[in-house]
Design a protein around this motif. Structure first.
Motif, mmCIF file in Angstrom:
data_model
loop_
_atom_site.group_PDB
_atom_site.id
_atom_site.type_symbol
_atom_site.label_atom_id
_atom_site.label_comp_id
_atom_site.label_asym_id
_atom_site.label_seq_id
_atom_site.Cartn_x
_atom_site.Cartn_y
_atom_site.Cartn_z
ATOM 1 N N LEU A 122 2.347 2.125 -0.236
ATOM 2 C CA LEU A 122 1.526 3.311 0.004
ATOM 3 C C LEU A 122 0.299 2.894 0.803
ATOM 4 O O LEU A 122 -0.518 2.092 0.337
ATOM 5 C CB LEU A 122 1.095 3.963 -1.311
ATOM 6 C CG LEU A 122 0.098 5.130 -1.173
ATOM 7 C CD1 LEU A 122 0.723 6.280 -0.380
ATOM 8 C CD2 LEU A 122 -0.355 5.606 -2.550
ATOM 9 N N PHE A 123 0.158 3.444 2.009
ATOM 10 C CA PHE A 123 -0.989 3.167 2.869
ATOM 11 C C PHE A 123 -1.971 4.336 2.791
ATOM 12 O O PHE A 123 -1.597 5.483 3.082
ATOM 13 C CB PHE A 123 -0.548 2.962 4.315
ATOM 14 C CG PHE A 123 0.208 1.694 4.550
ATOM 15 C CD1 PHE A 123 -0.446 0.542 4.981
ATOM 16 C CD2 PHE A 123 1.585 1.640 4.347
ATOM 17 C CE1 PHE A 123 0.261 -0.637 5.208
ATOM 18 C CE2 PHE A 123 2.299 0.473 4.574
ATOM 19 C CZ PHE A 123 1.630 -0.680 5.001
ATOM 20 N N ILE A 151 -2.259 0.043 -0.354
ATOM 21 C CA ILE A 151 -3.125 -0.566 0.655
ATOM 22 C C ILE A 151 -4.195 0.435 1.082
ATOM 23 O O ILE A 151 -3.877 1.470 1.690
ATOM 24 C CB ILE A 151 -2.313 -1.027 1.887
ATOM 25 C CG1 ILE A 151 -1.207 -2.005 1.461
ATOM 26 C CG2 ILE A 151 -3.218 -1.679 2.919
ATOM 27 C CD1 ILE A 151 0.160 -1.367 1.289
ATOM 28 N N VAL A 152 -5.455 0.153 0.767
ATOM 29 C CA VAL A 152 -6.577 1.010 1.150
ATOM 30 C C VAL A 152 -7.214 0.453 2.415
ATOM 31 O O VAL A 152 -7.719 -0.674 2.419
ATOM 32 C CB VAL A 152 -7.643 1.069 0.035
ATOM 33 C CG1 VAL A 152 -8.812 1.962 0.467
ATOM 34 C CG2 VAL A 152 -7.041 1.587 -1.254
ATOM 35 N N VAL A 153 -7.192 1.224 3.484
ATOM 36 C CA VAL A 153 -7.815 0.825 4.743
ATOM 37 C C VAL A 153 -9.017 1.726 4.986
ATOM 38 O O VAL A 153 -8.889 2.959 4.983
ATOM 39 C CB VAL A 153 -6.819 0.923 5.917
ATOM 40 C CG1 VAL A 153 -7.460 0.415 7.203
ATOM 41 C CG2 VAL A 153 -5.543 0.149 5.597
ATOM 42 N N VAL A 189 -8.479 -3.268 2.793
ATOM 43 C CA VAL A 189 -8.646 -3.715 4.174
ATOM 44 C C VAL A 189 -9.819 -2.957 4.800
ATOM 45 O O VAL A 189 -9.634 -1.874 5.377
ATOM 46 C CB VAL A 189 -7.364 -3.491 5.001
ATOM 47 C CG1 VAL A 189 -7.536 -4.053 6.414
ATOM 48 C CG2 VAL A 189 -6.152 -4.109 4.321
ATOM 49 N N PRO A 190 -11.036 -3.485 4.694
ATOM 50 C CA PRO A 190 -12.164 -2.869 5.385
ATOM 51 C C PRO A 190 -12.199 -3.340 6.834
ATOM 52 O O PRO A 190 -11.909 -4.508 7.123
ATOM 53 C CB PRO A 190 -13.372 -3.398 4.605
ATOM 54 C CG PRO A 190 -12.938 -4.738 4.106
ATOM 55 C CD PRO A 190 -11.438 -4.652 3.884
ATOM 56 N N THR A 191 -12.533 -2.455 7.760
ATOM 57 C CA THR A 191 -12.652 -2.843 9.156
ATOM 58 C C THR A 191 -13.850 -2.146 9.785
ATOM 59 O O THR A 191 -14.122 -0.978 9.481
ATOM 60 C CB THR A 191 -11.351 -2.541 9.934
ATOM 61 O OG1 THR A 191 -11.482 -3.007 11.282
ATOM 62 C CG2 THR A 191 -11.026 -1.059 9.936
ATOM 63 N N VAL A 192 -14.584 -2.877 10.607
ATOM 64 C CA VAL A 192 -15.826 -2.389 11.204
ATOM 65 C C VAL A 192 -15.669 -2.349 12.716
ATOM 66 O O VAL A 192 -15.109 -3.274 13.316
ATOM 67 C CB VAL A 192 -17.005 -3.301 10.798
ATOM 68 C CG1 VAL A 192 -18.297 -2.859 11.472
ATOM 69 C CG2 VAL A 192 -17.174 -3.304 9.278
#
Length: 269
Positions: A122-123, A151-153, A189-192
């Motif tokens: 699960l995304f 998966i938490v983005v 999954v943090p992204t900046v």
């Protein structure tokens, strides 16, 4: 009754209750979260949204907010941006513990597990405050029974915009119901996009490069046979990723007919 609560009571229709602000946290100059009391009769499914508001010119000024707290929590939590000239948020950002606030009686929404078919991965793909409904979902024990990996983005402009980062990086270690499952199944999954960080780039870039799938079980691309996806955040992100998923063979789901991916159409228009 205080003057403020009397003003709320005089304006409240039957569709709203008057609740009390319990706490407020300012993450930075344009992002804050807050908790309010929860009526004993208030029921919702993890991932749903509800109307929140303050008195306006002759009637309540309301906006839809996703509920960030889990369905079992004793209080309700919300995540909000601060808009200096926003009709509601310019005032909402000034709330203090003890203040009254309007709460709608009927939560609703499509970012719920019931709108998805069974799957293995699960995304939960979010930008900005679109993280809120996913904070509720990942604290629901049922989600870990339905999916092997969650998966938490979370894509934001600056590192300081990564609200709830500490809780997510700890795999919800302080959560009494899901900490054991989250330790094994939750991936954050943090992204900046505008500052140096360990992961940079928009969500679409992580997908196209394959970086999103690093360390995951299964293929290094979305597969409608095993993957389910929820999207919440900017309209551009939802439009682009919805088109990408449909091209890959994913079918959009709803409460009436579960599918492979869902978006919150109430916020998209």
């Amino acid at each position: 009754m205080s003057d403020r609560k009397a003003a709320f009571a005089a304006m409240a229709p039957a569709s709203l209750t008057i609740e009390t602000v319990n706490s407020v946290k300012h993450w930075n100059e344009h992002l804050f979260s807050f908790t309010i009391t929860r009526p004993a009769s208030f029921r919702f499914r993890s991932g749903e949204f509800v109307m929140i508001g303050l008195p306006g010119e002759g009637r309540p000024l309301l906006r839809a907010y996703s509920i960030a707290s889990p369905a079992w929590a004793e209080e309700l939590e919300f995540l909000s941006i601060k808009v200096p000239d926003g009709p509601l948020t310019s005032r909402l950002q000034e709330i203090q513990p003890g203040d009254p606030i309007f709460l709608g009686r009927k939560p609703t929404g499509t970012l719920v597990a019931d709108a998805l078919l069974p799957g293995r991965r699960l995304f939960l793909l979010s930008t900005g405050t679109g993280l809120a409904p996913f904070l509720s979902l990942i604290r629901d024990p049922d989600i870990y029974d339905r999916f092997g990996q969650v998966i938490v983005v979370h894509s934001v402009r600056r590192t300081s915009d990564l609200a709830f980062r500490e809780e997510l990086e700890s795999h919800l270690a302080a959560d009494p119901l899901v900490q054991d499952q989250a330790l094994l199944q939750l991936i954050y999954v943090p992204t900046v996009t505008r500052e140096a960080f360990r992961t940079t780039g928009r969500i679409g870039e992580l997908i196209s490069s394959g970086r999103l799938f690093d360390g995951l079980n299964g293929p290094r691309q979305f597969d409608p046979a095993i993957d389910r996806v929820m999207l919440c955040g900017s309209m551009d992100m939802i439009r682009d990723l919805s088109a990408m998923l449909e091209t890959a063979g994913f079918i959009e789901g709803s409460n009436a007919k579960p599918g492979d991916f869902v978006i919150e159409r109430a916020f998209v228009g």
